[in-house]
Design a protein around this motif. Structure first.
Motif, mmCIF file in Angstrom:
data_model
loop_
_atom_site.group_PDB
_atom_site.id
_atom_site.type_symbol
_atom_site.label_atom_id
_atom_site.label_comp_id
_atom_site.label_asym_id
_atom_site.label_seq_id
_atom_site.Cartn_x
_atom_site.Cartn_y
_atom_site.Cartn_z
ATOM 1 N N ASN A 89 -0.098 16.118 7.440
ATOM 2 C CA ASN A 89 0.476 17.320 6.847
ATOM 3 C C ASN A 89 -0.568 18.422 6.667
ATOM 4 O OD1 ASN A 89 3.321 16.324 6.240
ATOM 5 N ND2 ASN A 89 2.096 14.780 5.169
ATOM 6 N N GLU A 90 -1.396 18.581 7.702
ATOM 7 C CA GLU A 90 -2.433 19.619 7.738
ATOM 8 C C GLU A 90 -3.365 19.527 6.532
ATOM 9 O OE1 GLU A 90 -0.089 23.184 8.154
ATOM 10 O OE2 GLU A 90 -0.060 23.005 10.334
ATOM 11 N N GLY A 91 -3.619 18.308 6.091
ATOM 12 C CA GLY A 91 -4.542 18.087 4.986
ATOM 13 C C GLY A 91 -3.893 17.987 3.622
ATOM 14 N N ARG A 92 -2.609 18.336 3.524
ATOM 15 C CA ARG A 92 -1.953 18.342 2.222
ATOM 16 C C ARG A 92 -1.873 16.945 1.614
ATOM 17 N NH1 ARG A 92 2.524 21.409 3.221
ATOM 18 N NH2 ARG A 92 3.814 19.594 3.752
ATOM 19 N N SER A 93 -1.707 15.921 2.450
ATOM 20 C CA SER A 93 -1.628 14.558 1.915
ATOM 21 C C SER A 93 -2.921 14.175 1.202
ATOM 22 C CB SER A 93 -1.329 13.565 3.044
ATOM 23 O OG SER A 93 -0.003 13.693 3.494
ATOM 24 N N GLU A 94 -4.056 14.473 1.828
ATOM 25 C CA GLU A 94 -5.338 14.154 1.182
ATOM 26 C C GLU A 94 -5.567 15.012 -0.052
ATOM 27 O OE1 GLU A 94 -8.300 12.253 4.494
ATOM 28 O OE2 GLU A 94 -8.374 14.428 4.255
ATOM 29 N N LEU A 95 -5.207 16.277 0.023
ATOM 30 C CA LEU A 95 -5.391 17.153 -1.138
ATOM 31 C C LEU A 95 -4.589 16.663 -2.338
ATOM 32 C CD1 LEU A 95 -5.279 20.621 0.660
ATOM 33 C CD2 LEU A 95 -7.244 19.662 -0.571
ATOM 34 N N ARG A 96 -3.348 16.266 -2.106
ATOM 35 C CA ARG A 96 -2.511 15.776 -3.206
ATOM 36 C C ARG A 96 -3.051 14.470 -3.774
ATOM 37 N NH1 ARG A 96 3.720 16.957 -1.037
ATOM 38 N NH2 ARG A 96 3.752 19.168 -1.632
ATOM 39 N N MET A 97 -3.477 13.569 -2.879
ATOM 40 C CA MET A 97 -4.019 12.306 -3.365
ATOM 41 C C MET A 97 -5.324 12.524 -4.116
ATOM 42 S SD MET A 97 -4.407 8.690 -1.312
ATOM 43 C CE MET A 97 -2.610 8.495 -1.236
ATOM 44 N N GLY A 98 -6.156 13.430 -3.608
ATOM 45 C CA GLY A 98 -7.405 13.732 -4.289
ATOM 46 C C GLY A 98 -7.176 14.275 -5.685
ATOM 47 N N GLU A 99 -6.193 15.164 -5.821
ATOM 48 C CA GLU A 99 -5.866 15.712 -7.140
ATOM 49 C C GLU A 99 -5.402 14.611 -8.079
ATOM 50 O OE1 GLU A 99 -4.976 17.973 -10.447
ATOM 51 O OE2 GLU A 99 -6.181 18.518 -8.684
ATOM 52 N N ALA A 100 -4.514 13.752 -7.621
ATOM 53 C CA ALA A 100 -3.982 12.688 -8.482
ATOM 54 C C ALA A 100 -5.078 11.706 -8.892
ATOM 55 C CB ALA A 100 -2.850 11.954 -7.764
ATOM 56 N N LEU A 101 -5.951 11.345 -7.950
ATOM 57 C CA LEU A 101 -6.981 10.354 -8.249
ATOM 58 C C LEU A 101 -8.107 10.917 -9.103
ATOM 59 C CD1 LEU A 101 -7.306 8.480 -4.815
ATOM 60 C CD2 LEU A 101 -5.990 7.808 -6.837
ATOM 61 N N GLY A 103 0.828 -1.195 0.000
ATOM 62 C CA GLY A 103 0.000 0.000 0.000
ATOM 63 C C GLY A 103 0.862 1.244 0.000
ATOM 64 N N MET A 104 0.376 2.305 -0.636
ATOM 65 C CA MET A 104 1.130 3.557 -0.730
ATOM 66 C C MET A 104 0.767 4.455 0.441
ATOM 67 S SD MET A 104 1.530 6.175 -3.973
ATOM 68 C CE MET A 104 2.556 5.007 -4.872
ATOM 69 N N GLY A 105 1.744 4.732 1.315
ATOM 70 C CA GLY A 105 1.512 5.547 2.500
ATOM 71 C C GLY A 105 1.265 7.003 2.155
ATOM 72 N N GLY A 106 0.193 7.565 2.686
ATOM 73 C CA GLY A 106 -0.174 8.931 2.350
ATOM 74 C C GLY A 106 0.660 9.991 3.052
ATOM 75 N N PHE A 107 1.188 9.683 4.229
ATOM 76 C CA PHE A 107 1.925 10.706 4.974
ATOM 77 C C PHE A 107 3.117 11.218 4.173
ATOM 78 C CE2 PHE A 107 5.285 12.043 7.888
ATOM 79 C CZ PHE A 107 4.620 13.052 8.586
ATOM 80 N N HIS A 108 3.913 10.307 3.627
ATOM 81 C CA HIS A 108 5.126 10.707 2.923
ATOM 82 C C HIS A 108 4.824 11.526 1.675
ATOM 83 C CE1 HIS A 108 6.552 7.555 5.575
ATOM 84 N NE2 HIS A 108 7.784 7.968 5.363
ATOM 85 N N LEU A 109 3.698 11.247 1.042
ATOM 86 C CA LEU A 109 3.340 11.980 -0.173
ATOM 87 C C LEU A 109 3.018 13.444 0.099
ATOM 88 C CD1 LEU A 109 1.079 9.248 -1.783
ATOM 89 C CD2 LEU A 109 3.270 10.034 -2.687
ATOM 90 N N GLY A 110 2.750 13.778 1.363
ATOM 91 C CA GLY A 110 2.433 15.159 1.700
ATOM 92 C C GLY A 110 3.578 15.929 2.305
ATOM 93 N N LYS A 111 4.739 15.330 2.387
ATOM 94 C CA LYS A 111 5.888 16.012 2.984
ATOM 95 C C LYS A 111 6.364 17.178 2.123
ATOM 96 C CE LYS A 111 8.030 12.393 5.836
ATOM 97 N NZ LYS A 111 9.278 11.647 6.104
#
Length: 369
Positions: free
Chosen positions: A109-121, A71-79
């Protein structure tokens, strides 16, 4: 289920006993032993999974659908070290090579991880190709529902496949979650509304707190779909989720989700004579549905797929040899900071994320001043 029989079944099923070696002598006479006599006496995966392309796929607990074993960890994607464009590229590349399980959390990351994943998906139909998970910190119904709705907006979706109660770290967390007006009411209501499909919980502090959460759920007739926890070559020696929790999950069809394979790099700082691929192989050798790992660059992504490509089920002798190499570094939890420090305890540092006490508690509570 009776409290005593639940706990005895979980502990006995994990095969825990006293150990006479260094590190175990700290157990005082008459107290329960929490170190395994044989660290390699773990449940092993009976089927490595279905190989399709570059990825293995395993069942999601008792449910029919399968998810990627990595699984791709979301925390690191928002760093900060990862740009928006690079996060999108890594997510797309991972999905194209076979990763379907996407990890995230309302607070990363104050929501940045979800925002980035949402954009990509949201691009190119990628959302339909993944099993999307996020986690909520709220312990009250109102706070948990607010966080679920916020996550849905950030992730640009009308449904999250799996939502988990995040950071069950304190012994009162299970009671707060299952209280009248507690977070579980929000989760169940959100599921009825079609906002989520499955319900789980996570934690990294102590397996006995996981036992408490499972026991409180059982007393209320609720069965989780998943439980997320640290599973790594250090954990097998110290306050072991692998020994104390994993057997119960397997017996009861609850999907085990492995995390903290590298402890966000801290475990690698031990300089134990173990290769990064061996860390991943150890976790894949357990009967888990997925191993969630941080991926913040191409090297990390390629390493995850190389681990799948080279993974072969290990017998107990092979696991024992690997754990023998980790043992000198593991006995005191020095490199599992998520167990022995507050370093990874986001909700401890941000108590407001949990929400206020439910009305019933506020009504009963004495004035503390």
């Amino acid at each position: 289920m009776e409290r005593r029989s639940f706990l005895q079944g979980a502990v006995l099923g994990a095969g825990l006993a006293g150990a006479g070696s260094a590190g175990a002598a700290v157990n005082a006479p008459g107290l329960p032993q929490t170190r395994p006599q044989d660290p390699a006496d773990l449940p092993f995966v009976s089927d490595p999974g279905e190989m399709r392309g570059e990825m293995l796929y395993r069942p999601f607990g008792r449910h029919a659908e399968k998810i990627s074993a990595i699984g791709m960890g979301g925390f690191h994607l928002g760093k900060n070290a990862v740009s928006d464009d690079e996060a999108t590229r890594l997510i797309h590349a991972g999905i194209e090579r076979g990763i379907t399980f996407m990890d995230n959390c309302w607070d990363y990351n104050e929501g940045r991880s979800e925002l980035r994943m949402g954009e990509a998906l949201s691009q190119g139909g990628y959302r339909e190709k993944v099993f999307l998970m996020s986690k909520m910190d709220g312990r009250t119904k109102d706070e948990a529902m607010r966080q679920i709705d916020t996550s849905l907006k950030r992730l640009r979706t009308d449904r999250i496949d799996l939502v988990q109660h995040h950071e069950i770290l304190r012994y009162d967390d299970p009671d707060r979650v299952f209280a009248e007006g507690g977070a579980m009411e929000a989760f169940v209501e959100a599921k009825q509304q079609g906002k989520l499909r499955y319900i789980g919980f996570t934690g990294h502090k102590d397996p006995r707190i996981h036992l408490q959460m499972l026991e409180v759920a059982a007393e209320r007739g609720f069965q989780f779909d998943s439980v997320q926890m640290p599973l790594n070559v250090m954990d097998a020696h110290f306050r072991s989720f692998g020994h104390l929790i994993l057997p119960y999950l397997v017996r009861n069809g609850i999907a085990p989700l492995a995390m903290k394979t590298f402890g966000d790099g801290v475990i690698l700082k031990s300089d134990a004579p173990i290769k990064p691929l061996e860390y991943l192989h150890f976790s894949l050798n357990l009967p888990v549905s997925v191993v969630i790992t941080g991926i913040q660059n191409q090297r990390d992504l390629d390493q995850a797929f190389e681990a799948v490509k080279t993974f072969r089920p290990m017998d107990k002798a092979r696991v024992a040899e690997l754990l023998g190499r980790s043992r000198p570094y593991a006995l005191e939890g020095k490199y599992e900071l998520f167990k022995t420090s507050a370093t990874f305890d986001g909700t401890a540092k941000n108590a407001a994320w949990l929400g206020e006490d439910v009305p019933g508690v506020q009504k009963l509570a004495p004035t503390m001043e």
